[in-house]
Enzyme design. Sequence first.
Site, PDB file in Angstrom:
ATOM      1  N   GLY A 345       0.789  -1.230   0.000  1.00  0.00           N
ATOM      2  CA  GLY A 345       0.000   0.000   0.000  1.00  0.00           C
ATOM      3  C   GLY A 345       0.812   1.266   0.000  1.00  0.00           C
ATOM      4  O   GLY A 345       0.275   2.338  -0.283  1.00  0.00           O
ATOM      5  N   GLY A 396       6.406  -3.497  -1.994  1.00  0.00           N
ATOM      6  CA  GLY A 396       7.109  -3.832  -3.234  1.00  0.00           C
ATOM      7  C   GLY A 396       7.161  -2.713  -4.241  1.00  0.00           C
ATOM      8  O   GLY A 396       8.220  -2.363  -4.768  1.00  0.00           O
ATOM      9  N   ARG A 397       6.005  -2.125  -4.523  1.00  0.00           N
ATOM     10  CA  ARG A 397       5.929  -1.064  -5.535  1.00  0.00           C
ATOM     11  C   ARG A 397       6.867   0.086  -5.188  1.00  0.00           C
ATOM     12  O   ARG A 397       7.576   0.614  -6.047  1.00  0.00           O
ATOM     13  CB  ARG A 397       4.480  -0.577  -5.642  1.00  0.00           C
ATOM     14  CG  ARG A 397       4.238   0.469  -6.718  1.00  0.00           C
ATOM     15  CD  ARG A 397       2.820   1.034  -6.593  1.00  0.00           C
ATOM     16  NE  ARG A 397       1.806   0.006  -6.737  1.00  0.00           N
ATOM     17  CZ  ARG A 397       1.214  -0.310  -7.885  1.00  0.00           C
ATOM     18  NH1 ARG A 397       1.552   0.339  -8.989  1.00  0.00           N
ATOM     19  NH2 ARG A 397       0.286  -1.241  -7.932  1.00  0.00           N
ATOM     20  N   CYS A 546       0.090  -4.746 -34.368  1.00  0.00           N
ATOM     21  CA  CYS A 546      -1.044  -4.550 -35.275  1.00  0.00           C
ATOM     22  C   CYS A 546      -2.337  -4.556 -34.462  1.00  0.00           C
ATOM     23  O   CYS A 546      -3.216  -5.406 -34.643  1.00  0.00           O
ATOM     24  CB  CYS A 546      -1.063  -5.642 -36.330  1.00  0.00           C
ATOM     25  SG  CYS A 546       0.429  -5.746 -37.310  1.00  0.00           S
ATOM     26  N   ASP A 547      -2.436  -3.614 -33.542  1.00  0.00           N
ATOM     27  CA  ASP A 547      -3.574  -3.568 -32.630  1.00  0.00           C
ATOM     28  C   ASP A 547      -3.900  -2.116 -32.339  1.00  0.00           C
ATOM     29  O   ASP A 547      -3.017  -1.327 -32.001  1.00  0.00           O
ATOM     30  CB  ASP A 547      -3.227  -4.303 -31.327  1.00  0.00           C
ATOM     31  CG  ASP A 547      -4.451  -4.635 -30.489  1.00  0.00           C
ATOM     32  OD1 ASP A 547      -5.216  -3.695 -30.176  1.00  0.00           O
ATOM     33  OD2 ASP A 547      -4.644  -5.811 -30.151  1.00  0.00           O
ATOM     34  N   TYR A 588       5.860  -4.745 -11.582  1.00  0.00           N
ATOM     35  CA  TYR A 588       4.803  -5.487 -12.279  1.00  0.00           C
ATOM     36  C   TYR A 588       4.920  -5.534 -13.803  1.00  0.00           C
ATOM     37  O   TYR A 588       4.467  -6.507 -14.415  1.00  0.00           O
ATOM     38  CB  TYR A 588       3.411  -4.942 -11.911  1.00  0.00           C
ATOM     39  CG  TYR A 588       3.072  -5.081 -10.453  1.00  0.00           C
ATOM     40  CD1 TYR A 588       2.850  -6.331  -9.888  1.00  0.00           C
ATOM     41  CD2 TYR A 588       2.990  -3.969  -9.624  1.00  0.00           C
ATOM     42  CE1 TYR A 588       2.558  -6.471  -8.540  1.00  0.00           C
ATOM     43  CE2 TYR A 588       2.704  -4.098  -8.273  1.00  0.00           C
ATOM     44  CZ  TYR A 588       2.484  -5.358  -7.736  1.00  0.00           C
ATOM     45  OH  TYR A 588       2.208  -5.494  -6.404  1.00  0.00           O
TER      46      TYR A 588
END
Length: 712
Positions: A345, A396-397, A546-547, A588
């Site tokens: 958090g 972690g973040r 190609c999106d 992540y």
Amino acid sequence: MPVMACCVDSAVAAPGHADAGDTSIHSPVPFLSSSAAAVTVAVANSESSHWSPAHSSALYRIDEWGAPYFSVNSSGNVVVRPYGTGSLAHQEIDLLKIVKKVSDPKSAGGLGLGLPLIVRLPDVLKNRVESLHSAFESAIQAQCYESHYQGVYPVKCNQDRLVVEDIVKFGAPFRFGLEAGSKPELLLAMSCLCKGNPEALLVCNGFKDAEYVSLALIAKKLALNTVIVLEQEEEVNLVIDLSNKLSVRPVIGVRAKLRTKHSGHFGSTSGEKGKFGLTTTQILRVVKKLQDSGMLDCLQLLHFHIGSQIPSTALLQDGAVEATQIYSELVRLGACMKVIDIGGGLGVDYDGSKSGNSDLSVSYGLEEYASAVVNAIRIICDRKSIKHPIICSESGRAIVSHHSILIFEAISATVNTPAMNHIDLPLVIEGLSEDARCDYWNLSDAAMRHENETCLLYADQLKQRCVDQFIEGSLRIEQLADVDGLFDLVSKVIGAAEPARIYNVNLSIFTSIPDFWSIGQVFPIVPIHRLDEKPEVRGVLSDLTCDSDGKIDKFIGGETRLLLHELEGNDGGANGRYYLGMFLGGAYQEALGGVHNLFGGPNVVSVLQSDGPQSFAVTRAVPGPSCADVLRMLQHEPELMFETLKHRAEEFHVEDHDNDGTNYATLISSLARSFHNMPYLKALSPCSYEEVHNAAAEFGASEDEQWSYCYA
């Protein structure tokens, strides 16, 4: 304004404006007088000439989201301050110099690696671990807290081996441990912690089966400080049974499902309806089962998690107070409680706004966060007259986000509105329907009267009528293109919003920035050089896939455009190439990235600060997956594919009577090299067949050598 003059030029006589035989051209009336236009240009030039790196730093908010690790130097390049506020001027690392070192050919002293590129900064990682520990220690001392802090790193944030090993090494003086949420993560954590502090915690979270619990108990047997955290009530039965079979006295924790939650995207896993944790009723049943089994003394840790990116310390304190009340009740019930794990958090300020009302920001720093936690736990424990617990966090973040930078290149951009001399007005008018001609004449009249909105209205009508004619087949493509150019010019001259330029980048968003595509997470994206020049192009970024989702059109500050520099005509010290960096993406993104369109991960280098002339040293370089590597991920067999194409080439070679110089050997070498190269575009000019053949000799004669990695 000359451009508008051309736009409204009455190239065809409109009824009522001239005699039938009059072919003269009416004098256009510009929107601005020549003197006013000159002043406008002079002011723009003046502003541009006085642009400085400080202006760019403010524009891109680098000092807000980047402090204390990133800033802009006097050359207009983004630099890394590896030790945060403790960095000296001569220790700053210029990102452009890293790119040059990595991308230069080996013959020029470089590494011969292309972009995209992830730059890892272990010095920054070390500083984050030290800063987090220091913040808690300061709060503990200031508030006379009678225990200590020891954090754990949740490896799910970034499972890269060197990242995890570095955190264990940097955290060893602080008893810093690891958290695992799956069996492979547990194996990883067990191995890494063999070299860590023996008091470091190994927190086992996540859903568990018998094998997971057995692994955790084996870790306990290996003298690792292991805690099995119960996420589901039925897991207690596994722990009791297996610990008896393996003759291991486990340390057990429970995850409480708190009522406290925050309303943002990252708070969806908290609250009473959250995905993880036990309700108070379930916790009481677990306590009863442990008591009946003679294992209540094994219950020593309480874990909770409000959600990632907690926006404010007020919400954090609410959660800590509620959790400490549960902790104190477990003490009352006879559990041998020692640790309160506040979970994750601790947020990252992605946009530099210091806001408590956004998923992209937080309204506190490390010190405020630690102080709020210590204060909340201390007050409840003192009130209940219980011993202050060890405080653990799974931040972690906040630990890994800053240490990793994704650098990629803009390889092309959509062109500006064409110059007027590229538009053939007589060709435009020829073949127009009567309605379209009327729109053209009305556009001319509106321009004469300085009616800007009317001009845009008629220009839009003219464009649409011409599109309809083109679809019907009565208008040529050259005419339609000129009408499009005319419309763009009119829009630009009257100050209508100019469409964003599309900058095509050598990157896959799905691979390298998956959170942007999946949940709309915005990261700071900044040119890493030319920041001593004024960026004047409003652009969006389009990747190689190609999106239609492969684009970045949302940026920090709520912007839908990013101010960029022109690609051509100014190399900014980078040989005409234009480099962008995505910052704060160390958590992540690598783990979540896919292989859409078979684009694999980027090259990765680790960079340490050094006392050499460049202030840095590349300590490790890991080439990204080749085309063959990516194909293997999807169960293809590149060696067999190569043999199939080789046989096809043999057939082609036998029947090739064109004598075009494309001989068999060079064709095979070209195929082999394509399997070995990365999927991304190469910045260098294409090699001739002869160059490819010569370079392919590096593969060697044997099959093993042929399929080893070869730098592009």
